[in-house]
Design an enzyme around this catalytic site. Structure first.
Site, PDB file in Angstrom:
ATOM      1  N   LYS A 121       0.809  -1.217   0.000  1.00 17.90           N
ATOM      2  CA  LYS A 121       0.000   0.000   0.000  1.00 17.90           C
ATOM      3  C   LYS A 121       0.846   1.272   0.000  1.00 17.90           C
ATOM      4  O   LYS A 121       0.325   2.361  -0.292  1.00 17.90           O
ATOM      5  CB  LYS A 121      -0.944  -0.004   1.204  1.00 17.90           C
ATOM      6  CG  LYS A 121      -1.946  -1.154   1.219  1.00 17.90           C
ATOM      7  CD  LYS A 121      -2.964  -1.038   0.121  1.00 17.90           C
ATOM      8  CE  LYS A 121      -4.076  -2.070   0.278  1.00 17.90           C
ATOM      9  NZ  LYS A 121      -5.122  -1.919  -0.735  1.00 17.90           N
ATOM     10  N   ASP A 122       2.125   1.170   0.329  1.00 15.25           N
ATOM     11  CA  ASP A 122       2.990   2.349   0.251  1.00 15.25           C
ATOM     12  C   ASP A 122       2.988   2.937  -1.154  1.00 15.25           C
ATOM     13  O   ASP A 122       3.063   4.157  -1.332  1.00 15.25           O
ATOM     14  CB  ASP A 122       4.433   1.979   0.620  1.00 15.25           C
ATOM     15  CG  ASP A 122       4.605   1.630   2.083  1.00 15.25           C
ATOM     16  OD1 ASP A 122       3.618   1.708   2.830  1.00 15.25           O
ATOM     17  OD2 ASP A 122       5.729   1.275   2.472  1.00 15.25           O
TER      18      ASP A 122
END
Length: 452
Positions: free
Chosen positions: A43-44
């Site tokens: 998700k970064d």
């Protein structure tokens, strides 16, 4: 070489062959290990993309507050970027997520609001609704809305897809990924299918989610929706980031299979991954007939196992959910291996002298204290001795005057490890109810059960 800040380390994650867990799969199976990102999850990638696109469009202004509904990983990516870029963060999440995820978000200075899981998205208590309300109420705030923000899937079209293509030298034949917001699978799929339309995109869904049936029938069936334990995948609505035209097949995996496979991956591959990874690998095994020896299958490993220490990596949690049955002794085993004897109790109105006589005659060291048949406390040899030293005439008083807190009750399925940890110098026994009858377990009973 060095990086100017931690955000520059996002991406370029390794591709690692799976061996033991994929031994029954004829194809080459490769894991895309996204835990090497600074926030330990895939998700970064989309978090920084959503922020940068919002900055360019003017939706996110200097000193602003980022407000988002998240299961934890997107929040982590947003929180890390916010630290570097100078934003505040408020996150809403559901009460089914692991405590470790919330603690991690708070470690980066974010505020976390926990909302109930078992409500409709439109319910004002849902984490979707609460985040939308906060965006309206908090000045200079911006809600990324990872579900419908197409910067999410675009991040994977620009980054993750090309990485996989290059790392496999264009040999990839199948992609397997869990589907939650849909950004990961749809963004990667769009890139890969532009390179080779024959690549199969296989989405992992969970029971209680609407994706699989909607893909196969075009019907959003509310009857498909019910609470589930698996984190990070499945939904009860259709996010705009889920491109059903790009996903060739959805495979549903049970909570139990996902949880147990999560542990297997650590024990057989040495990869400490999260719950949705267990779903993806369990789904791979369910779909083994789809693959042949010449195939190259890539599975997305989205996040790190450290966020699930209180759940999938905790034996007692697994037993409580009926997911784990092993050979360790439980309270039930200890009770059944004890000599068949009735537990001795004493009523709170009986005298301390009567308690002394009972302890002497039965050669026991502690007695549960009852009131109208209910256990309300305990009295031990040391309790009596300490009281007599202070006041020798106390013998005629009722035991309730010196009784202390009762021994803790445990469930019949409680493991011997947990019971042993509960028994110490301050708490010398535990109680358990078996078929309506109260039983006491002491350290002596544990030793007897082990050596039986």
């Amino acid at each position: 070489m060095w990086y100017n800040n931690i955000l520059e380390t996002i991406g370029n994650t390794p591709l690692v062959r799976l061996n033991r867990v994929a031994k029954d799969i004829p194809a080459t199976v490769l894991a895309k290990i996204e835990t090497t990102n600074p926030g330990n999850s895939i998700k970064d990638r989309m978090a920084i993309k959503m922020i940068e696109d919002a900055e360019k469009s003017g939706k996110l202004k200097p000193g602003g507050t980022i407000i988002e509904g998240t299961s934890g990983n997107t929040g982590m990516g947003l929180a890390i970027a916010a630290v570097i870029k100078g934003y505040k963060c408020i996150f809403t999440s559901t009460d089914k997520q692991s405590k470790e995820k919330f603690d991690a978000l708070r470690a980066f200075g974010a505020e976390v609001i926990v909302c109930p899981t078992n409500v409709d998205p439109e319910d004002p208590r849902s984490y979707y609704s609460v985040s939308s309300r906060l965006e309206r109420e908090v000045p200079n705030s911006w809600k990324p809305n990872q579900y419908d923000n197409l910067s999410n899937s675009q991040a994977h079209y620009e980054q993750t897809g090309p990485e996989i293509w290059e790392q496999t030298e264009g040999k990839i034949t199948h992609l397997i990924a869990g589907v939650g917001t849909g950004g990961t699978i749809s963004g990667i799929a769009r890139y890969l299918k532009e390179k080779n339309p024959a690549i199969q995109i296989l989405g992992i869904d969970t029971y209680g989610s609407v994706f699989k049936k909607y893909k196969e029938t075009g019907i959003l069936d509310k009857n498909e929706i019910y609470p589930y334990i698996t984190e990070g995948i499945g939904e009860d609505f259709l996010p705009q980031n889920v491109d059903f035209n790009l996903i060739d097949h959805f495979e549903k995996v049970t909570d139990k299979d996902a949880a147990l496979m999560t542990r297997e991956i650590a024990r057989k591959e040495g990869i400490f991954a999260g719950n949705s990874t267990g779903s993806a690998v369990a789904g791979l095994l369910q779909m083994k007939d789809r693959f042949k020896a010449s195939d190259v299958v890539v599975i997305i490993f989205p996040d790190h196992g450290s966020r699930y220490m209180g759940k999938m990596y905790n034996d007692d949690w697994l037993r409580d959910h009926g997911f784990l049955k092993d050979e360790k002794l439980t309270a039930r085993d200890i009770v059944h291996r004890k000599e068949n004897q009735q537990i001795v109790t004493i009523d709170c109105e009986q005298t301390i002298l009567e308690a002394i006589n009972t302890i002497k005659s039965l050669n026991i060291s502690q007695i549960p204290v009852t009131q109208k048949g209910m256990v309300i406390g305990k009295i031990t040899e040391s309790d009596i001795l300490n009281s007599l030293i202070e006041n020798p005439s106390i013998k005629s008083q009722p035991v309730k005057n010196i009784a202390t807190a009762p021994f803790p009750f445990v469930d019949l399925n409680t493991s011997i490890d947990k019971i042993s940890a509960m028994i110490n110098k301050d708490n010398i026994a535990v109680l358990v109810e078996d078929n309506g009858q109260i039983e006491i377990i002491t350290q002596y009973d544990i030793i007897n059960a082990i050596s039986a």
